[in-house]
Motif scaffolding. Structure first.
Motif: not given
Length: 139
Positions: A20, A22-24, A41-45
């Motif tokens: 996965k 993950i972008s931040t 991206a699969d997720a962002t924070y």
């Protein structure tokens, strides 16, 4: 943008389903989230935007225990500035509205889910009068 290349390479070797991405970093708006999801991206924070909704004034004293807003301190006298009941609702409202706008953007694109986003949904101006989707731009 590096994860754009990473995501592409993971797909090429058949590992995208196992790893996965993950972008931040500097994610403050719903558009930032949609843009990053389009790029793979699969997720962002989003930490900074949540801190700002909490009342952070970016005094840059987080590591000194002297945060003037009381967010990043153990100093009892400074912690009084952080009224949790009112700040809690501000953060919740910011998060809920951001998620709502992401859903509205995805719907406006004619999609049913953010999982359908891909590089073809993101357009970049490459010259004064020329635009291309990221699907057409080679990495």
């Amino acid at each position: 943008m590096r994860f754009f290349i990473l995501s592409t390479k993971l797909k090429e070797v058949g590992l995208k389903e196992k790893i996965k991405v993950i972008s931040t970093g500097k994610i403050t708006t719903a558009f930032d989230i949609v843009r990053l999801l389009c790029l793979g991206a699969d997720a962002t924070y989003a930490a900074r935007s949540m801190l700002l909704s909490l009342g952070c004034i970016q005094a840059l004293r987080c590591n000194t225990n002297q945060c003037p807003t009381g967010i990043a301190t153990q100093n009892q006298s400074l912690m009084k500035g952080l009224h949790v009941p009112s700040k809690r609702s501000r953060v919740m409202n910011f998060h809920n509205e951001t998620v709502k706008v992401v859903a509205e953007m995805v719907g406006a694109m004619g999609l049913h889910s953010h999982l359908e986003l891909n590089r073809s949904h993101l357009i970049k101006r490459v010259h004064d009068s020329d635009v291309k989707s990221y699907a057409d731009i080679r990495s």
